[in-house]
Design a protein around this motif. Structure first.
Motif, PDB file in Angstrom:
ATOM      1  N   ARG A 187      82.518  47.916  65.692  1.00 20.48           N
ATOM      2  CA  ARG A 187      83.664  47.561  66.516  1.00 20.48           C
ATOM      3  C   ARG A 187      84.343  46.330  65.932  1.00 20.48           C
ATOM      4  O   ARG A 187      83.695  45.307  65.714  1.00 20.48           O
ATOM      5  CB  ARG A 187      83.229  47.284  67.952  1.00 20.48           C
ATOM      6  N   VAL A 194      87.553  43.685  66.376  1.00 22.08           N
ATOM      7  CA  VAL A 194      88.619  43.183  67.234  1.00 22.08           C
ATOM      8  C   VAL A 194      89.884  43.028  66.389  1.00 22.08           C
ATOM      9  O   VAL A 194      89.973  42.142  65.541  1.00 22.08           O
ATOM     10  CB  VAL A 194      88.229  41.844  67.889  1.00 22.08           C
ATOM     11  N   SER A 243      93.470  39.926  69.938  1.00 23.81           N
ATOM     12  CA  SER A 243      92.904  39.401  71.179  1.00 23.81           C
ATOM     13  C   SER A 243      93.830  38.318  71.726  1.00 23.81           C
ATOM     14  O   SER A 243      94.227  37.418  70.989  1.00 23.81           O
ATOM     15  CB  SER A 243      91.498  38.833  70.941  1.00 23.81           C
ATOM     16  N   GLU A 246      92.185  42.944  74.453  1.00 26.27           N
ATOM     17  CA  GLU A 246      91.908  43.080  73.034  1.00 26.27           C
ATOM     18  C   GLU A 246      92.185  44.516  72.578  1.00 26.27           C
ATOM     19  O   GLU A 246      92.077  45.464  73.360  1.00 26.27           O
ATOM     20  CB  GLU A 246      90.441  42.737  72.747  1.00 26.27           C
ATOM     21  N   ILE A 249      90.634  47.185  70.009  1.00 32.66           N
ATOM     22  CA  ILE A 249      89.350  47.378  69.341  1.00 32.66           C
ATOM     23  C   ILE A 249      89.426  48.588  68.418  1.00 32.66           C
ATOM     24  O   ILE A 249      89.816  49.680  68.831  1.00 32.66           O
ATOM     25  CB  ILE A 249      88.218  47.585  70.370  1.00 32.66           C
ATOM     26  N   ARG A 293      90.606  46.890  75.250  1.00 32.22           N
ATOM     27  CA  ARG A 293      89.445  46.336  75.946  1.00 32.22           C
ATOM     28  C   ARG A 293      89.870  45.128  76.773  1.00 32.22           C
ATOM     29  O   ARG A 293      90.584  44.253  76.287  1.00 32.22           O
ATOM     30  CB  ARG A 293      88.354  45.925  74.956  1.00 32.22           C
TER      31      ARG A 293
END
Length: 549
Positions: free
Chosen positions: A125, A127, A130, A142, A144, A155
């Motif tokens: 995963r 990011v 964010s 975020e 992802i 997310r």
């Protein structure tokens, strides 16, 4: 009482009348004046479309993010912050009951995912973006990336204080921007959802967003979160829609007589090309007719009632299935008038037969628009009050084509209808999070197991487990059960062994016109051809269960 749809139709007709007057007034105006007016009109149409799309995108994102944040807040208040079995079970229950969440997870202080409610190996995963979502800074949103998959996810993460773990909820990015227009067709515009300072979260559309082409564009900021939606539409798409008017207008500017004739001809042509107008005409002409999908007792083969399905039977005799026009009915608001007309026609066509067979049920599908106010309660009371079909023979089904944004209001309306004697069912249970959430929150009487699980009987062992789980859940909640889309006697045997008594599908009969359905009602013996196969129910089919409405 004048309905909102009638007001909208009157307004639309007024606009068309004004368009004719403007056309006549422009008949003697030089070509340059006409083009100025036309360009202004097209500009307004394009800008209105993208502004409405941006507002709709923000409203959808706000509503779905609010559900995710509320679910995380509830889990945090209960102290859920680890991968212990009890905490994972709490995450699963929250996922089960909250739309649009697809995954709940525990995040460590370093930002790594410790575990999820799905209980499967974690993919890589990353990011991708964010940003703070709320003014307080306690919630982050975020983007992802999941391993080597092209799709990304949104997310929402609670920012933990100190060194503690954090909770996060994840949902597909496509759930945060509209996929269809208000007219029911596919989106022809491009949409982005980003933070107010321009960090991109979601991107959706039919083309490139930044290709330098001439576009209409509108940006609307969320009043609740650190979000803004931008929707754009190629100017040439709007120009193409009005190219015919442009050509006729050129002729109009030259010769006043031809101009008046041109406006007289183009207006009906545009009306005929408008799908909403065509459906309005079909409704007035009685072309939207009910078909009846029989519901059968699979332990005896006898008829228990029917689900009303709409068909468009055109003047030439051709039949249009609902998939081609039902989304347009819902997005245009015509679904309210069509539902009333369908109920009245059912009373006229099969009411006398239902009076002679009071055990039969008749069910109608409702859309999200029916739960906006109490109009459906008044409609049902007035339509069935003085007809041969009694209210306790009526079943209303909640569909999932459009989500119910306010479950509390929907529950109140359902309760008011149940007080009249009407039963309520949830259609397509198991097909998504919404259906399961509806089971838990709406207080309905019947669940209808989705066809995709019935299709998988005998080929997918997980399907049997899901059906058994739904049956157990329904019994614990004191709900009746109907299986949809049954197409073989092997499926019938399996369902009877689980104690399910009611089903519908092509193994019994397709959706029937009223004349054929009336013949079926008057046949007092079990369903033709199915009777011999169903006459000897298994021991499991005799288990204690409530009779499905």
């Amino acid at each position: 009482m004048i309905s909102l749809h009638e007001v909208a139709v009157a307004f639309r007709r007024r606009k068309e009348f004004l368009a004719v007057l403007i056309g006549i007034a422009l008949a003697g105006v030089p070509m340059g004046a006409f083009h100025l007016w036309l360009n202004y009109f097209i500009e307004q149409q394009g800008q209105d479309e993208v502004t409405t799309g941006a507002r709709r995108s923000v409203a959808m994102a706000d509503a779905r993010l609010a559900r995710m944040i509320d679910s995380l807040a509830d889990l945090a208040q209960r102290g859920i912050d680890s991968c212990r079995p009890a905490h994972l079970e709490a995450l699963r229950q929250a996922n089960f009951s909250t739309m649009p969440i697809k995954e709940l997870s525990i995040i460590d202080p370093a930002g790594d995912t410790l575990c999820t409610d799905l209980g499967i190996p974690l993919s890589i995963r990353k990011v991708l973006a964010s940003q703070p979502l709320t003014a307080e800074g306690d919630i982050a949103i975020e983007v992802i990336g999941l391993g080597d998959r092209r799709e990304s996810m949104v997310r929402v993460r609670r920012i933990a204080s100190g060194e503690g773990n954090a909770l996060a909820a994840m949902a597909p990015t496509e759930l945060f921007v509209p996929q269809i227009t208000f007219q029911g067709g596919p989106m022809r515009s491009d949409a982005t959802l980003s933070t107010r300072d321009g960090v991109l979260l979601v991107k959706n559309g039919v083309g490139q967003h930044d290709d330098g082409s001439d576009r209409f564009a509108a940006t609307v900021q969320s009043e609740r979160y650190n979000l803004k939606a931008t929707v754009s539409l190629l100017r040439e798409q709007i120009l193409a829609a009005y190219s015919r008017l442009h050509a006729v207008g050129t002729v109009i500017s030259g010769v006043m007589a031809l101009a008046i004739i041109g406006f007289a001809l183009i207006l009906p042509a545009r009306r005929r090309g408008d799908p909403v107008t065509e459906i309005e005409r079909a409704l007035m002409a009685g072309e939207l007719v009910p078909y009846f999908q029989p519901v059968v007792d699979i332990t005896t083969g006898r008829l228990r009632g029917a689900e009303v399905l709409i068909r468009w039977r055109k003047a030439d005799g051709s039949l249009v299935l609902p998939g081609a026009f039902l989304p347009l009915l819902e997005s245009s608001g015509l679904i309210m008038d069509v539902t009333r007309a369908l109920m009245r026609r059912v009373c006229d066509e099969v009411g006398a037969a239902y009076a002679r067979h009071p055990h039969l049920k008749i069910s109608f599908n409702l859309a999200a628009a029916h739960f906006a106010d109490d109009a459906i309660v008044q409609d049902v009371r007035e339509i069935f009050e003085d007809t041969p079909i009694s209210l306790n023979q009526v079943v209303l089904e909640v569909t999932e084509r459009q989500p119910l944004e306010n479950l509390a209001e929907a529950h109140r309306i359902i309760a008011a209808l149940q007080e009249l004697g009407v039963s309520f069912a949830i259609d397509d249970v198991g097909a998504g999070h919404s259906g399961l959430s509806y089971m838990l929150k709406l207080g309905v009487d019947i669940i209808k197991i989705d066809k995709m699980f019935i299709d998988a009987i005998g080929t997918d062992r997980n399907s049997a487990t899901i059906i058994e789980t739904l049956v157990d859940l329904a019994r614990n909640l004191r709900m009746d059960i109907i299986a949809e889309g049954v197409e073989s006697f092997e499926q019938v045997v399996f369902l009877r062994e689980l104690g399910i008594r009611a089903a519908q599908g092509y193994v019994f009969a397709p959706a029937l016109p009223a004349s054929s359905f009336l013949q079926l009602i008057e046949a007092t013996d079990p369903m033709p051809q199915a009777a011999d196969r169903l006459a000897a129910p298994s021991a499991a089919a005799n288990r204690e269960s409530r009779t499905a409405a």
